[in-house]
Design an enzyme around this catalytic site. Sequence first.
Site, PDB file in Angstrom:
ATOM      1  N   LYS A  68       0.848  -1.192   0.000  1.00 51.02           N
ATOM      2  CA  LYS A  68       0.000   0.000   0.000  1.00 51.02           C
ATOM      3  C   LYS A  68       0.880   1.237   0.000  1.00 51.02           C
ATOM      4  O   LYS A  68       1.629   1.478   0.947  1.00 51.02           O
ATOM      5  CB  LYS A  68      -0.895  -0.021   1.243  1.00 51.02           C
ATOM      6  CG  LYS A  68      -1.785   1.206   1.359  1.00 51.02           C
ATOM      7  CD  LYS A  68      -2.753   1.072   2.520  1.00 51.02           C
ATOM      8  CE  LYS A  68      -3.616   2.296   2.646  1.00 51.02           C
ATOM      9  NZ  LYS A  68      -4.599   2.180   3.741  1.00 51.02           N
ATOM     10  N   LYS A 103      -2.098  -1.619  -3.906  1.00 52.40           N
ATOM     11  CA  LYS A 103      -2.934  -0.421  -3.856  1.00 52.40           C
ATOM     12  C   LYS A 103      -2.073   0.833  -3.927  1.00 52.40           C
ATOM     13  O   LYS A 103      -1.108   0.916  -3.175  1.00 52.40           O
ATOM     14  CB  LYS A 103      -3.710  -0.450  -2.542  1.00 52.40           C
ATOM     15  CG  LYS A 103      -4.549   0.775  -2.303  1.00 52.40           C
ATOM     16  CD  LYS A 103      -5.154   0.714  -0.934  1.00 52.40           C
ATOM     17  CE  LYS A 103      -5.744   2.065  -0.605  1.00 52.40           C
ATOM     18  NZ  LYS A 103      -6.159   2.189   0.748  1.00 52.40           N
TER      19      LYS A 103
HETATM   20  C1  PBG Z   1      -7.588   3.546   5.273  1.00 52.29           C
HETATM   21  C2  PBG Z   1      -7.811   3.470   3.808  1.00 52.29           C
HETATM   22  C3  PBG Z   1      -7.575   4.442   2.808  1.00 52.29           C
HETATM   23  C4  PBG Z   1      -8.074   3.911   1.615  1.00 52.29           C
HETATM   24  C5  PBG Z   1      -8.567   2.640   1.901  1.00 52.29           C
HETATM   25  N1  PBG Z   1      -8.371   2.375   3.263  1.00 52.29           N
HETATM   26  C6  PBG Z   1      -7.073   5.816   2.914  1.00 52.29           C
HETATM   27  C7  PBG Z   1      -5.671   6.052   3.280  1.00 52.29           C
HETATM   28  O1  PBG Z   1      -4.860   5.164   3.430  1.00 52.29           O
HETATM   29  O2  PBG Z   1      -5.383   7.223   3.469  1.00 52.29           O
HETATM   30  C8  PBG Z   1      -8.108   4.619   0.297  1.00 52.29           C
HETATM   31  C9  PBG Z   1      -8.972   4.011  -0.742  1.00 52.29           C
HETATM   32  C10 PBG Z   1      -9.312   4.885  -1.881  1.00 52.29           C
HETATM   33  O3  PBG Z   1      -8.726   5.953  -2.097  1.00 52.29           O
HETATM   34  O4  PBG Z   1     -10.238   4.510  -2.611  1.00 52.29           O
HETATM   35  N2  PBG Z   1      -6.314   3.507   5.728  1.00 52.29           N
END
Ligand code: PBG
Length: 315
Positions: free
Chosen positions: A180, A235
Amino acid sequence: MSAHISLAASCFIFPYFIVEGRRRREEIRSFPGVFRFSVDTMLGDLEALLRLGVRKIILFGVPDARQKNDEASAAYEEGNLVARAAGAVKKAFPHVTVMTDVCLCAYTRHGHCGILKKGKGSADKRATLEALAAMAMTHAAAGADWVAPSAMAKQQVAALREALDKGGYRRTEIMGYSAKFASNFYGPFRDAASCSPQFGDRRAYQLDYTKTDTAMALDEIAADINEGADMVMVKPALCYLDIIREAKRAFSKPLAAYNVSGEYAMVKSGARLGLWDEKKAVVEILCAIKRAGADFIISYHAKEAAGWLKESSGA
Ligand code: PBG
């Protein structure tokens, strides 16, 4: 569509943002076409989604501002928002695969993904893992099939697996948000979940795209698998298609790609400006993610795309 790229409704995982109350269906300003639903209206929307053949959903809780606190207690309280949503879905539609996001950022006032040490900005690792494990237990007890830790806390998958096994939820599976990145493309999501960090950013715990090479991203995925992840994820999707491809080659676990909120909003904005045909652009993007190697795609386009796939197949 090419027979070699098997884009189908069964590949899609559709995200739902859940709020308290009843009869709520609120469009999000920065996120055209995406809504926050209360549990009752979400069930109605889900019925339409199922008719299009999408049977997997991921739930994000959006608690009221007054429910947020330093312990993120609303995240793991018994019978909380996401637990009620998961329970209601499994009761109404037992064949739906319910996944839940396990992260604290929407439940703390500071908007970081973990619990912070009192009076300091640094993470309290133990308290964070305990809260995440308790959150996963609450969701599992309500009937969630999969829990998806996204806080990027070290050892989060292991902590969840251990707690679930001890608690009698051996069959609850874990999807790791394994690779991520600290992306620019989460903007609309943070608006939707009201979870923007109030100070600092997420580079301390999400991968820095200026410093992370493919091997390092694969190491993160391997670590999640070693800790017990049943599915892994890359992601965002579009800037990281190379990582998706390499992950598919390197690992045998099911692989998900998250086509995130900013990627979705770009397509929508461009279509509004008349820059491209939205439907064709979405299909091109989803085919690319699939071709790179994703088995499953989490996407806000999933509902519309499933409708288009159905039309084009003549069903
Ligand atoms: C929570 C989370 C996020 C997303 C999914 N889970 C935001 C982040 O990490 O700031 C983003 C998903 C998206 O942008 O569609 N941590």
